[in-house]
Every structure is written in structure tokens, then in C-alpha cells.
Design a protein around this motif. Structure first.
Motif, PDB file in Angstrom:
ATOM      1  N   VAL A   1       0.838  -1.203   0.000  1.00 43.74           N
ATOM      2  CA  VAL A   1       0.000   0.000   0.000  1.00 43.74           C
ATOM      3  C   VAL A   1       0.878   1.260   0.000  1.00 43.74           C
ATOM      4  CG1 VAL A   1      -1.638   1.312   1.401  1.00 43.74           C
ATOM      5  CG2 VAL A   1      -1.951  -1.132   1.103  1.00 43.74           C
ATOM      6  N   SER A   2       2.014   1.222   0.648  1.00 43.47           N
ATOM      7  CA  SER A   2       2.849   2.423   0.764  1.00 43.47           C
ATOM      8  C   SER A   2       3.565   2.772  -0.533  1.00 43.47           C
ATOM      9  CB  SER A   2       3.839   2.274   1.903  1.00 43.47           C
ATOM     10  OG  SER A   2       4.745   1.228   1.638  1.00 43.47           O
ATOM     11  N   ILE A   3       3.869   1.819  -1.383  1.00 44.69           N
ATOM     12  CA  ILE A   3       4.560   2.117  -2.644  1.00 44.69           C
ATOM     13  C   ILE A   3       3.723   3.029  -3.539  1.00 44.69           C
ATOM     14  CG2 ILE A   3       5.412   1.110  -4.805  1.00 44.69           C
ATOM     15  CD1 ILE A   3       6.545  -1.185  -3.139  1.00 44.69           C
ATOM     16  N   PRO A   4       2.423   2.753  -3.796  1.00 45.48           N
ATOM     17  CA  PRO A   4       1.641   3.689  -4.613  1.00 45.48           C
ATOM     18  C   PRO A   4       1.464   5.055  -3.945  1.00 45.48           C
ATOM     19  CG  PRO A   4       0.513   1.573  -4.465  1.00 45.48           C
ATOM     20  CD  PRO A   4       1.682   1.522  -3.552  1.00 45.48           C
ATOM     21  N   ILE A   5       1.359   5.072  -2.637  1.00 46.18           N
ATOM     22  CA  ILE A   5       1.214   6.352  -1.935  1.00 46.18           C
ATOM     23  C   ILE A   5       2.466   7.214  -2.144  1.00 46.18           C
ATOM     24  CG2 ILE A   5       1.069   7.420   0.349  1.00 46.18           C
ATOM     25  CD1 ILE A   5      -0.785   5.102   1.142  1.00 46.18           C
ATOM     26  N   VAL A   6       3.625   6.608  -2.022  1.00 46.86           N
ATOM     27  CA  VAL A   6       4.882   7.336  -2.246  1.00 46.86           C
ATOM     28  C   VAL A   6       4.984   7.789  -3.694  1.00 46.86           C
ATOM     29  CG1 VAL A   6       7.398   7.082  -2.283  1.00 46.86           C
ATOM     30  CG2 VAL A   6       6.102   6.217  -0.343  1.00 46.86           C
ATOM     31  N   ALA A   7       4.548   6.973  -4.641  1.00 45.53           N
ATOM     32  CA  ALA A   7       4.595   7.349  -6.053  1.00 45.53           C
ATOM     33  C   ALA A   7       3.671   8.543  -6.335  1.00 45.53           C
ATOM     34  CB  ALA A   7       4.211   6.155  -6.928  1.00 45.53           C
ATOM     35  N   ILE A   8       2.462   8.514  -5.770  1.00 49.61           N
ATOM     36  CA  ILE A   8       1.523   9.625  -5.962  1.00 49.61           C
ATOM     37  C   ILE A   8       2.085  10.894  -5.327  1.00 49.61           C
ATOM     38  CG2 ILE A   8      -0.753  10.487  -5.296  1.00 49.61           C
ATOM     39  CD1 ILE A   8      -1.753   7.569  -5.569  1.00 49.61           C
ATOM     40  N   TRP A   9       2.627  10.780  -4.126  1.00 48.80           N
ATOM     41  CA  TRP A   9       3.206  11.940  -3.451  1.00 48.80           C
ATOM     42  C   TRP A   9       4.377  12.517  -4.251  1.00 48.80           C
ATOM     43  CZ3 TRP A   9       8.064  12.669  -1.166  1.00 48.80           C
ATOM     44  CH2 TRP A   9       8.190  13.827  -0.425  1.00 48.80           C
ATOM     45  N   SER A  10       5.206  11.656  -4.835  1.00 51.08           N
ATOM     46  CA  SER A  10       6.352  12.106  -5.634  1.00 51.08           C
ATOM     47  C   SER A  10       5.898  12.865  -6.874  1.00 51.08           C
ATOM     48  CB  SER A  10       7.221  10.926  -6.051  1.00 51.08           C
ATOM     49  OG  SER A  10       7.784  10.314  -4.924  1.00 51.08           O
ATOM     50  N   LYS A  11       4.873  12.356  -7.562  1.00 53.22           N
ATOM     51  CA  LYS A  11       4.355  13.047  -8.748  1.00 53.22           C
ATOM     52  C   LYS A  11       3.765  14.407  -8.368  1.00 53.22           C
ATOM     53  CE  LYS A  11       3.340   9.057 -11.624  1.00 53.22           C
ATOM     54  NZ  LYS A  11       2.298   8.277 -12.313  1.00 53.22           N
ATOM     55  N   HIS A  12       3.032  14.431  -7.266  1.00 54.27           N
ATOM     56  CA  HIS A  12       2.450  15.691  -6.803  1.00 54.27           C
ATOM     57  C   HIS A  12       3.559  16.707  -6.478  1.00 54.27           C
ATOM     58  CE1 HIS A  12      -0.104  18.537  -4.738  1.00 54.27           C
ATOM     59  NE2 HIS A  12       0.672  18.440  -3.665  1.00 54.27           N
ATOM     60  N   ARG A  13       4.572  16.250  -5.807  1.00 54.99           N
ATOM     61  CA  ARG A  13       5.695  17.124  -5.437  1.00 54.99           C
ATOM     62  C   ARG A  13       6.393  17.653  -6.686  1.00 54.99           C
ATOM     63  NH1 ARG A  13       7.389  20.286  -1.578  1.00 54.99           N
ATOM     64  NH2 ARG A  13       9.586  20.120  -1.139  1.00 54.99           N
ATOM     65  N   GLN A  14       6.552  16.803  -7.694  1.00 53.29           N
ATOM     66  CA  GLN A  14       7.194  17.214  -8.939  1.00 53.29           C
ATOM     67  C   GLN A  14       6.357  18.290  -9.642  1.00 53.29           C
ATOM     68  OE1 GLN A  14       7.864  14.043 -11.713  1.00 53.29           O
ATOM     69  NE2 GLN A  14       8.949  15.365 -13.168  1.00 53.29           N
ATOM     70  N   LYS A  15       5.035  18.104  -9.696  1.00 56.35           N
ATOM     71  CA  LYS A  15       4.155  19.097 -10.325  1.00 56.35           C
ATOM     72  C   LYS A  15       4.210  20.427  -9.573  1.00 56.35           C
ATOM     73  CE  LYS A  15       0.834  15.966 -12.421  1.00 56.35           C
ATOM     74  NZ  LYS A  15      -0.563  15.521 -12.448  1.00 56.35           N
ATOM     75  N   MET A  16       4.242  20.362  -8.248  1.00 49.98           N
ATOM     76  CA  MET A  16       4.319  21.588  -7.454  1.00 49.98           C
ATOM     77  C   MET A  16       5.624  22.341  -7.738  1.00 49.98           C
ATOM     78  SD  MET A  16       1.544  21.934  -5.773  1.00 49.98           S
ATOM     79  CE  MET A  16       1.947  23.099  -4.512  1.00 49.98           C
ATOM     80  N   MET A  17       6.713  21.617  -7.832  1.00 51.17           N
ATOM     81  CA  MET A  17       8.001  22.248  -8.125  1.00 51.17           C
ATOM     82  C   MET A  17       8.006  22.855  -9.523  1.00 51.17           C
ATOM     83  SD  MET A  17       9.695  22.085  -5.448  1.00 51.17           S
ATOM     84  CE  MET A  17      11.447  22.006  -5.458  1.00 51.17           C
ATOM     85  N   GLU A  18       7.418  22.177 -10.508  1.00 53.66           N
ATOM     86  CA  GLU A  18       7.341  22.716 -11.863  1.00 53.66           C
ATOM     87  C   GLU A  18       6.503  23.996 -11.896  1.00 53.66           C
ATOM     88  OE1 GLU A  18       5.822  19.506 -14.205  1.00 53.66           O
ATOM     89  OE2 GLU A  18       7.756  18.453 -14.273  1.00 53.66           O
ATOM     90  N   MET A  19       5.398  24.005 -11.148  1.00 53.66           N
ATOM     91  CA  MET A  19       4.568  25.203 -11.090  1.00 53.66           C
ATOM     92  C   MET A  19       5.336  26.354 -10.439  1.00 53.66           C
ATOM     93  SD  MET A  19       0.865  23.505 -10.159  1.00 53.66           S
ATOM     94  CE  MET A  19       0.227  25.005  -9.494  1.00 53.66           C
ATOM     95  N   GLN A  20       6.076  26.056  -9.401  1.00 55.31           N
ATOM     96  CA  GLN A  20       6.859  27.081  -8.720  1.00 55.31           C
ATOM     97  C   GLN A  20       7.946  27.629  -9.643  1.00 55.31           C
ATOM     98  OE1 GLN A  20       8.792  25.736  -5.161  1.00 55.31           O
ATOM     99  NE2 GLN A  20       9.170  27.807  -4.437  1.00 55.31           N
ATOM    100  N   ILE A  21       8.587  26.763 -10.385  1.00 53.80           N
ATOM    101  CA  ILE A  21       9.619  27.199 -11.329  1.00 53.80           C
ATOM    102  C   ILE A  21       9.003  28.075 -12.411  1.00 53.80           C
ATOM    103  CG2 ILE A  21      11.184  26.390 -13.149  1.00 53.80           C
ATOM    104  CD1 ILE A  21      11.801  23.981 -11.301  1.00 53.80           C
ATOM    105  N   GLY A  22       7.826  27.682 -12.899  1.00 55.47           N
ATOM    106  CA  GLY A  22       7.136  28.492 -13.918  1.00 55.47           C
ATOM    107  C   GLY A  22       6.766  29.867 -13.402  1.00 55.47           C
ATOM    108  N   ALA A  23       6.259  29.930 -12.174  1.00 58.86           N
ATOM    109  CA  ALA A  23       5.887  31.222 -11.589  1.00 58.86           C
ATOM    110  C   ALA A  23       7.121  32.098 -11.375  1.00 58.86           C
ATOM    111  CB  ALA A  23       5.161  31.007 -10.269  1.00 58.86           C
ATOM    112  N   THR A  24       8.204  31.498 -10.942  1.00 61.28           N
ATOM    113  CA  THR A  24       9.438  32.247 -10.739  1.00 61.28           C
ATOM    114  C   THR A  24       9.979  32.768 -12.071  1.00 61.28           C
ATOM    115  OG1 THR A  24       9.959  30.875  -8.825  1.00 61.28           O
ATOM    116  CG2 THR A  24      11.775  32.123  -9.784  1.00 61.28           C
TER     117      THR A  24
END
Length: 104
Positions: free
Chosen positions: A15-38
Motif C-alpha cells: 500500500v505504501s509504494i503507490p502512496i509514495v509514487a503519488i506523493w512524488s508526482k504531486h511534489r514534482q508538479k508543485m516544483m514545476e509550477m513554482q519554477i514556472g511562476a518564478t
């Protein structure tokens, strides 16, 4: 390790492997959005600075033309303005009668 602990550990890992994968993708999208805004904010600031630099360059060009123009005599024009102002001021207003006291 006994069998009961291993039996409990396998579903938790499963159960923890998919949760970590989803969290990693979310974190990556957040960082991309932050880079775009900057990047967007940096582009806006660069445009503002470019505008300011262009205005300053235009002003420097005007000043260079004024200074290098041989027919332009700043001092003469300033004195002419002062003379005009003094003539206008002398004709207007109320004259003050100030008598000098003689000391004997």
C-alpha cells in the motif's frame, strides 16, 4: 522474523509504494509550477528593467546632444531668463521705503 510479522509487512509495503509514487508526482508538479511562476516573475522584472534602462539611455542621448551642440549656450539662456524674471519682478509689487540710519 516470524511468519505473522512478514504477513503484516507485505500489505503495508504494497500500500505504501503507490502512496509514495503519488506523493512524488504531486511534489514534482508543485516544483514545476513554482519554477514556472518564478520564471514568469523574472521575465516581468527583466521587462521593467529593460524599460527603465531604455528611458535612461534616451535621457542620456538628449543630454549628450545638449552638451555637444555648439550653438546651444546654456549660460546665456539662463542669464536671459534671469533678466526677464528680474524685469517682471521689478515692475510688480509694492516698493519698500527703507531708509538707512546715519550713525554719527
Amino acid at each position: 522474523m516470524d511468519a505473522g510479522f512478514l504477513a503484516l509487512l507485505i500489505p503495508i509495503i504494497g500500500v505504501s509504494i503507490p502512496i509514495v509514487a503519488i506523493w512524488s508526482k504531486h511534489r514534482q508538479k508543485m516544483m514545476e509550477m513554482q519554477i514556472g511562476a518564478t520564471a514568469e516573475a523574472s521575465a516581468e522584472k527583466a521587462a521593467q528593467y529593460a524599460s527603465q534602462i531604455q528611458r535612461l539611455e534616451d535621457r542620456v542621448q538628449v543630454l549628450e546632444r545638449i552638451v555637444t551642440d555648439r550653438g546651444y549656450d546654456v549660460a546665456t539662456q539662463i542669464e536671459a531668463l534671469r533678466d526677464t524674471r528680474q524685469v517682471e519682478e521689478a515692475g510688480s509689487g509694492v516698493p519698500l521705503e527703507i531708509a538707512k540710519k546715519e550713525t554719527a
